[in-house]
Enzyme design. Structure first.
Site, PDB file in Angstrom:
ATOM      1  N   ALA A   1       0.947   5.146  -1.971  1.00 32.58           N
ATOM      2  CA  ALA A   1       0.907   6.466  -1.329  1.00 32.58           C
ATOM      3  C   ALA A   1       2.208   7.234  -1.568  1.00 32.58           C
ATOM      4  CB  ALA A   1       0.641   6.307   0.160  1.00 32.58           C
TER       5      ALA A   1
ATOM      6  N   HIS B   1      13.237  10.339   5.126  1.00 34.70           N
ATOM      7  CA  HIS B   1      14.256  10.664   4.116  1.00 34.70           C
ATOM      8  C   HIS B   1      15.400   9.636   4.171  1.00 34.70           C
ATOM      9  CE1 HIS B   1      16.414  13.534   1.585  1.00 34.70           C
ATOM     10  NE2 HIS B   1      17.463  13.442   2.391  1.00 34.70           N
TER      11      HIS B   1
ATOM     12  N   GLU C   1       5.429   8.016   5.606  1.00 34.87           N
ATOM     13  CA  GLU C   1       5.574   7.142   4.426  1.00 34.87           C
ATOM     14  C   GLU C   1       7.038   6.739   4.211  1.00 34.87           C
ATOM     15  OE1 GLU C   1       3.382   5.822   2.616  1.00 34.87           O
ATOM     16  OE2 GLU C   1       1.548   6.952   2.991  1.00 34.87           O
TER      17      GLU C   1
ATOM     18  N   CYS D   1       0.847  -1.211   0.000  1.00 34.47           N
ATOM     19  CA  CYS D   1       0.000   0.000   0.000  1.00 34.47           C
ATOM     20  C   CYS D   1       0.874   1.249   0.000  1.00 34.47           C
ATOM     21  CB  CYS D   1      -0.899   0.048   1.236  1.00 34.47           C
ATOM     22  SG  CYS D   1      -1.846  -1.444   1.517  1.00 34.47           S
TER      23      CYS D   1
HETATM   24  P1  TGC Z   1      11.894  -6.463   4.676  1.00 30.79           P
HETATM   25  O1  TGC Z   1      12.373  -7.750   5.269  1.00 30.79           O
HETATM   26  O2  TGC Z   1      12.812  -5.683   3.794  1.00 30.79           O
HETATM   27  O3  TGC Z   1      10.559  -6.725   3.844  1.00 30.79           O
HETATM   28  C1  TGC Z   1       9.511  -7.529   4.365  1.00 30.79           C
HETATM   29  C2  TGC Z   1       8.737  -8.075   3.164  1.00 30.79           C
HETATM   30  O4  TGC Z   1       8.132  -6.990   2.465  1.00 30.79           O
HETATM   31  C3  TGC Z   1       8.625  -6.934   1.103  1.00 30.79           C
HETATM   32  N1  TGC Z   1       8.764  -5.508   0.775  1.00 30.79           N
HETATM   33  C4  TGC Z   1       7.883  -4.873  -0.002  1.00 30.79           C
HETATM   34  N2  TGC Z   1       6.784  -5.296  -0.642  1.00 30.79           N
HETATM   35  C5  TGC Z   1       6.081  -4.382  -1.344  1.00 30.79           C
HETATM   36  N3  TGC Z   1       6.448  -3.089  -1.410  1.00 30.79           N
HETATM   37  C6  TGC Z   1       7.538  -2.618  -0.776  1.00 30.79           C
HETATM   38  N4  TGC Z   1       7.852  -1.331  -0.840  1.00 30.79           N
HETATM   39  C7  TGC Z   1       8.316  -3.519  -0.030  1.00 30.79           C
HETATM   40  N5  TGC Z   1       9.444  -3.414   0.730  1.00 30.79           N
HETATM   41  C8  TGC Z   1       9.707  -4.636   1.208  1.00 30.79           C
HETATM   42  C9  TGC Z   1       9.941  -7.688   1.147  1.00 30.79           C
HETATM   43  O5  TGC Z   1      10.263  -8.187  -0.137  1.00 30.79           O
HETATM   44  C10 TGC Z   1       9.634  -8.770   2.135  1.00 30.79           C
HETATM   45  O6  TGC Z   1       8.825  -9.737   1.468  1.00 30.79           O
HETATM   46  P2  TGC Z   1       8.901 -11.301   1.860  1.00 30.79           P
HETATM   47  O7  TGC Z   1       8.097 -11.997   0.816  1.00 30.79           O
HETATM   48  O8  TGC Z   1      10.368 -11.652   1.824  1.00 30.79           O
HETATM   49  O9  TGC Z   1       8.320 -11.408   3.235  1.00 30.79           O
HETATM   50  O10 TGC Z   1      11.362  -5.573   5.867  1.00 30.79           O
HETATM   51  P3  TGC Z   1      12.141  -4.827   7.034  1.00 30.79           P
HETATM   52  O11 TGC Z   1      11.465  -5.202   8.319  1.00 30.79           O
HETATM   53  O12 TGC Z   1      13.625  -5.063   6.926  1.00 30.79           O
HETATM   54  O13 TGC Z   1      11.827  -3.278   6.761  1.00 30.79           O
HETATM   55  C11 TGC Z   1      12.230  -2.680   5.592  1.00 30.79           C
HETATM   56  C12 TGC Z   1      11.842  -1.156   5.542  1.00 30.79           C
HETATM   57  C13 TGC Z   1      12.627  -0.396   6.572  1.00 30.79           C
HETATM   58  C14 TGC Z   1      12.218  -0.666   4.163  1.00 30.79           C
HETATM   59  C15 TGC Z   1      10.342  -0.941   5.705  1.00 30.79           C
HETATM   60  O14 TGC Z   1       9.823  -1.571   6.753  1.00 30.79           O
HETATM   61  C16 TGC Z   1       9.924   0.507   5.614  1.00 30.79           C
HETATM   62  O15 TGC Z   1       9.590   0.945   4.521  1.00 30.79           O
HETATM   63  N6  TGC Z   1       9.878   1.308   6.752  1.00 30.79           N
HETATM   64  C17 TGC Z   1       9.270   2.642   6.725  1.00 30.79           C
HETATM   65  C18 TGC Z   1       7.912   2.562   7.376  1.00 30.79           C
HETATM   66  C19 TGC Z   1       6.902   3.431   6.716  1.00 30.79           C
HETATM   67  O16 TGC Z   1       7.055   3.893   5.580  1.00 30.79           O
HETATM   68  N7  TGC Z   1       5.782   3.658   7.401  1.00 30.79           N
HETATM   69  C20 TGC Z   1       4.711   4.410   6.831  1.00 30.79           C
HETATM   70  C21 TGC Z   1       3.483   4.324   7.695  1.00 30.79           C
HETATM   71  S1  TGC Z   1       2.007   4.862   6.866  1.00 30.79           S
HETATM   72  C22 TGC Z   1       2.166   6.526   6.767  1.00 30.79           C
HETATM   73  O17 TGC Z   1       3.137   7.127   7.093  1.00 30.79           O
HETATM   74  C23 TGC Z   1       1.003   7.219   6.190  1.00 30.79           C
HETATM   75  S2  TGC Z   1       1.149   8.918   6.076  1.00 30.79           S
HETATM   76  C24 TGC Z   1      -0.178   9.173   5.099  1.00 30.79           C
HETATM   77  C25 TGC Z   1      -0.487  10.595   4.818  1.00 30.79           C
HETATM   78  O18 TGC Z   1      -0.975  11.301   5.711  1.00 30.79           O
HETATM   79  O19 TGC Z   1      -0.313  10.978   3.610  1.00 30.79           O
HETATM   80  P1  FAD Z   2      11.601   6.526  14.035  1.00 28.58           P
HETATM   81  O1  FAD Z   2      11.385   5.278  13.257  1.00 28.58           O
HETATM   82  O2  FAD Z   2      11.744   6.415  15.516  1.00 28.58           O
HETATM   83  O3  FAD Z   2      12.863   7.287  13.435  1.00 28.58           O
HETATM   84  C1  FAD Z   2      13.567   8.315  14.141  1.00 28.58           C
HETATM   85  C2  FAD Z   2      14.802   8.675  13.314  1.00 28.58           C
HETATM   86  O4  FAD Z   2      15.662   7.523  13.219  1.00 28.58           O
HETATM   87  C3  FAD Z   2      14.461   9.061  11.865  1.00 28.58           C
HETATM   88  O5  FAD Z   2      15.311  10.112  11.466  1.00 28.58           O
HETATM   89  C4  FAD Z   2      14.787   7.801  11.070  1.00 28.58           C
HETATM   90  O6  FAD Z   2      15.163   8.090   9.711  1.00 28.58           O
HETATM   91  C5  FAD Z   2      15.958   7.252  11.859  1.00 28.58           C
HETATM   92  N1  FAD Z   2      16.108   5.791  11.677  1.00 28.58           N
HETATM   93  C6  FAD Z   2      15.238   4.811  12.010  1.00 28.58           C
HETATM   94  N2  FAD Z   2      15.719   3.608  11.664  1.00 28.58           N
HETATM   95  C7  FAD Z   2      16.924   3.824  11.091  1.00 28.58           C
HETATM   96  C8  FAD Z   2      17.919   2.984  10.501  1.00 28.58           C
HETATM   97  N3  FAD Z   2      17.741   1.650  10.401  1.00 28.58           N
HETATM   98  N4  FAD Z   2      19.039   3.567  10.008  1.00 28.58           N
HETATM   99  C9  FAD Z   2      19.211   4.901  10.051  1.00 28.58           C
HETATM  100  N5  FAD Z   2      18.315   5.756  10.600  1.00 28.58           N
HETATM  101  C10 FAD Z   2      17.176   5.220  11.103  1.00 28.58           C
HETATM  102  N6  FAD Z   2       1.655   6.170  10.153  1.00 28.58           N
HETATM  103  C11 FAD Z   2       0.613   5.354   9.803  1.00 28.58           C
HETATM  104  O7  FAD Z   2       0.682   4.132   9.967  1.00 28.58           O
HETATM  105  N7  FAD Z   2      -0.539   5.876   9.281  1.00 28.58           N
HETATM  106  C12 FAD Z   2      -0.708   7.194   9.076  1.00 28.58           C
HETATM  107  O8  FAD Z   2      -1.762   7.617   8.579  1.00 28.58           O
HETATM  108  C13 FAD Z   2       0.353   8.081   9.445  1.00 28.58           C
HETATM  109  N8  FAD Z   2       0.175   9.426   9.339  1.00 28.58           N
HETATM  110  C14 FAD Z   2       1.156  10.268   9.841  1.00 28.58           C
HETATM  111  C15 FAD Z   2       0.914  11.635   9.909  1.00 28.58           C
HETATM  112  C16 FAD Z   2       1.856  12.489  10.452  1.00 28.58           C
HETATM  113  C17 FAD Z   2       1.582  13.948  10.562  1.00 28.58           C
HETATM  114  C18 FAD Z   2       3.104  11.964  10.898  1.00 28.58           C
HETATM  115  C19 FAD Z   2       4.166  12.871  11.458  1.00 28.58           C
HETATM  116  C20 FAD Z   2       3.350  10.612  10.846  1.00 28.58           C
HETATM  117  C21 FAD Z   2       2.373   9.745  10.326  1.00 28.58           C
HETATM  118  N9  FAD Z   2       2.561   8.351  10.345  1.00 28.58           N
HETATM  119  C22 FAD Z   2       1.541   7.509   9.978  1.00 28.58           C
HETATM  120  C23 FAD Z   2       3.760   7.778  10.962  1.00 28.58           C
HETATM  121  C24 FAD Z   2       4.999   7.852  10.086  1.00 28.58           C
HETATM  122  O9  FAD Z   2       4.959   6.933   9.052  1.00 28.58           O
HETATM  123  C25 FAD Z   2       6.215   7.642  10.996  1.00 28.58           C
HETATM  124  O10 FAD Z   2       6.361   8.821  11.793  1.00 28.58           O
HETATM  125  C26 FAD Z   2       7.484   7.369  10.232  1.00 28.58           C
HETATM  126  O11 FAD Z   2       7.416   6.124   9.561  1.00 28.58           O
HETATM  127  C27 FAD Z   2       8.740   7.399  11.131  1.00 28.58           C
HETATM  128  O12 FAD Z   2       8.549   6.654  12.290  1.00 28.58           O
HETATM  129  P2  FAD Z   2       8.886   7.303  13.735  1.00 28.58           P
HETATM  130  O13 FAD Z   2       8.203   8.626  13.804  1.00 28.58           O
HETATM  131  O14 FAD Z   2       8.560   6.297  14.766  1.00 28.58           O
HETATM  132  O15 FAD Z   2      10.434   7.578  13.704  1.00 28.58           O
END
Ligand code: TGC
Ligand code: FAD
Length: 393
Positions: free
Chosen positions: A251, A375, A372, A247
């Site tokens: 996004a 950086h 999402e 997903c």
């Molecule tokens: P890792 O072991 O690398 O991957 C686990 C499984 O997932 C697969 N995979 C993906 N599949 C689809 N799309 C992608 N982008 C994928 N990236 C990885 C991967 O192949 C693996 O598959 P399988 O079959 O082997 O199980 O996972 P990891 O635990 O080492 O973590 C990797 C990492 C750090 C890149 C990932 O977890 C990550 O992207 N972290 C950032 C978290 C994040 O973006 N959170 C967002 C929350 S939602 C939000 O912020 C909404 S804001 C909305 C708004 O207001 O606009």
């Molecule tokens: P952390 O993961 O604690 O990171 C802190 C710092 O450490 C960052 O600079 C990061 O880059 C760094 N860091 C972490 N791991 C590593 C590494 N392995 N190596 C080097 N540096 C690292 N989430 C949802 O699920 N749904 C939503 O709708 C949603 N909406 C949001 C709306 C707002 C306004 C905000 C601020 C956040 C939202 N989020 C949502 C959450 C968002 O996705 C997280 O804030 C984001 O993924 C970072 O997680 P964290 O804030 O816990 O920071």
């Protein structure tokens, strides 16, 4: 008194020639809607830290909710360039309003469409497309942000339902959403998605206050205290972290286009201001240092436009990789933040006021560069893609 929005988008490399007539029509429709409905009110809502809920109907009418979802489920069946253009135009108005559209389309409708049963698609998608139902996406937890795989929210089978426990934090739209797509671990520790509905006993959505960023967006927590979720609300076709990460590709793609909209608004504002504002007897646009800022802004905006245009073609063709999407999300948002910071300086003292949109964009972008995937996380995704070595753990 609110000024009339005179925004004109820069097109330095004649990229309009790469768009279809339908793309251009969609862009002008969304741009006119933003000028009429968002620009006049957004500063006031951001200052008061209130989400302009009355915009939801209009957002649905311009096709902002799930535009790539097929028409049979209430979407418009558009390509990904069209989706990107819609996000760019909405974020030109405000990142928080784009957030609402991103969450509804990419993080609520997309998982139901991709991982849901036919009954779930028919039940939820048409109402989500019209905004009759609003949704949110719960992945992040207080102790697991960049590392969502460590989540502790969990569910287990109990009779004819599942019992859900845990908490999510930083959830956009949570305080008013009718449904939440919640990612939680099953007893085997595998991540699955559940559709949780407002009103289910033990489910609450407290609002998050005191944000200096995305002030016109509503953010909250999701708290699950022995919530009984009917078995038919489990998404049947997503197992493991790749479910929610799939997903995020949607996004993040929208944000890659959206942030360029915010950058364009800052550039357009700074360019017009520089032509009008006189110091030392001439417009500040005539000074080399101000021209350097403007020239660098349009160069970076143009490079980012080219990147997302190509990404859109690849995505419509189902060939865009998650790492390519990460690169574009990271590049566009960092570019937009730099443009906003430079543009703000060009307006001098006026740059810090709500008379102009720059400071609001700048503060909003601090969330966009964090959510999402931060950086730095996107840099590590690129690093892993090109070296084959993962440096997260
Ligand atoms: P890792 O072991 O690398 O991957 C686990 C499984 O997932 C697969 N995979 C993906 N599949 C689809 N799309 C992608 N982008 C994928 N990236 C990885 C991967 O192949 C693996 O598959 P399988 O079959 O082997 O199980 O996972 P990891 O635990 O080492 O973590 C990797 C990492 C750090 C890149 C990932 O977890 C990550 O992207 N972290 C950032 C978290 C994040 O973006 N959170 C967002 C929350 S939602 C939000 O912020 C909404 S804001 C909305 C708004 O207001 O606009
Ligand atoms: P952390 O993961 O604690 O990171 C802190 C710092 O450490 C960052 O600079 C990061 O880059 C760094 N860091 C972490 N791991 C590593 C590494 N392995 N190596 C080097 N540096 C690292 N989430 C949802 O699920 N749904 C939503 O709708 C949603 N909406 C949001 C709306 C707002 C306004 C905000 C601020 C956040 C939202 N989020 C949502 C959450 C968002 O996705 C997280 O804030 C984001 O993924 C970072 O997680 P964290 O804030 O816990 O920071």
């Amino acid at each position: 008194m609110a000024k009339t929005d005179q925004f004109e988008s820069p097109d330095y490399y004649l990229l309009d020639e790469l768009l279809t007539d339908e793309h251009k029509l969609i862009r002008s429709t969304v741009r006119e809607w933003v000028k009429k409905e968002v620009s006049p009110i957004i500063e006031d809502y951001a200052q008061r830290a209130e989400f302009p809920k009355h915009l939801l109907k209009g957002l649905a009418e311009i096709g902002a909710f799930g535009p790539t979802i097929p028409e049979q489920y209430g979407g418009l069946g558009l390509d990904y360039t069209a989706y990107g253009i819609i996000m760019q135009e909405i974020e030109r108005g405000d990142s928080g309003i784009r957030s609402t559209a991103s969450v509804q389309g990419s993080l609520v409708m997309y998982p139901i469409y991709t991982y849901g049963s036919e009954e779930q698609k028919v039940k939820y998608l048409p109402k989500l497309a019209t905004g009759e139902l609003m949704g949110c996406f719960g992945l992040t937890e207080p102790d697991h942000g960049s590392d969502p795989g460590g989540m502790t929210t969990n569910f287990k089978e109990e009779g004819d339902h599942y019992l859900l426990n845990g908490a999510k934090m930083w959830i956009s739209n949570a305080p008013f959403a009718d449904i939440a797509i919640v990612w939680a671990k099953n007893p085997e520790g595998k991540i699955q998605g559940l559709i949780v509905e407002r009103g289910m006993e033990g489910f609450s959505t407290p609002e998050t206050h005191n944000k200096w960023s995305l002030r016109a967006s509503s953010t909250g927590e999701l708290v699950f205290d022995n919530v009984k979720v009917p078995k038919e609300n489990l998404l049947p076709n997503a197992i493991g972290l790749k479910g929610p990460l799939g997903c995020l590709n949607q996004a993040r793609y929208g944000i890659a286009w959206g942030a360029i909209g915010a950058a364009m608004d800052c550039y357009d504002t700074a360019l017009n201001y520089a032509k009008e504002r006189k110091q030392f007897g001439k417009p500040i646009a005539a000074f080399q240092l101000q021209q350097k800022k403007l020239a660098e802004m349009i160069t970076e905006i143009t490079k980012a436009q080219l990147l997302v245009w190509r990404l859109g073609v690849l995505k419509s063709d189902n060939r865009a990789t998650p790492a390519q999407i990460s690169m574009a999300k990271r590049n566009s948002v960092a570019m937009a933040l730099n443009v906003a910071r430079e543009a703000r300086q060009m307006l001098g003292g006026m740059g810090i006021t709500g008379e102009y949109p720059i400071m609001r964009h700048m503060m909003n972008l601090e969330s966009v560069v964090t959510y999402e995937g931060t950086h730095d996380i996107h840099l590590l995704i690129t690093g892993m893609d090109i070296t084959g070595e993962e440096a997260f753990k």
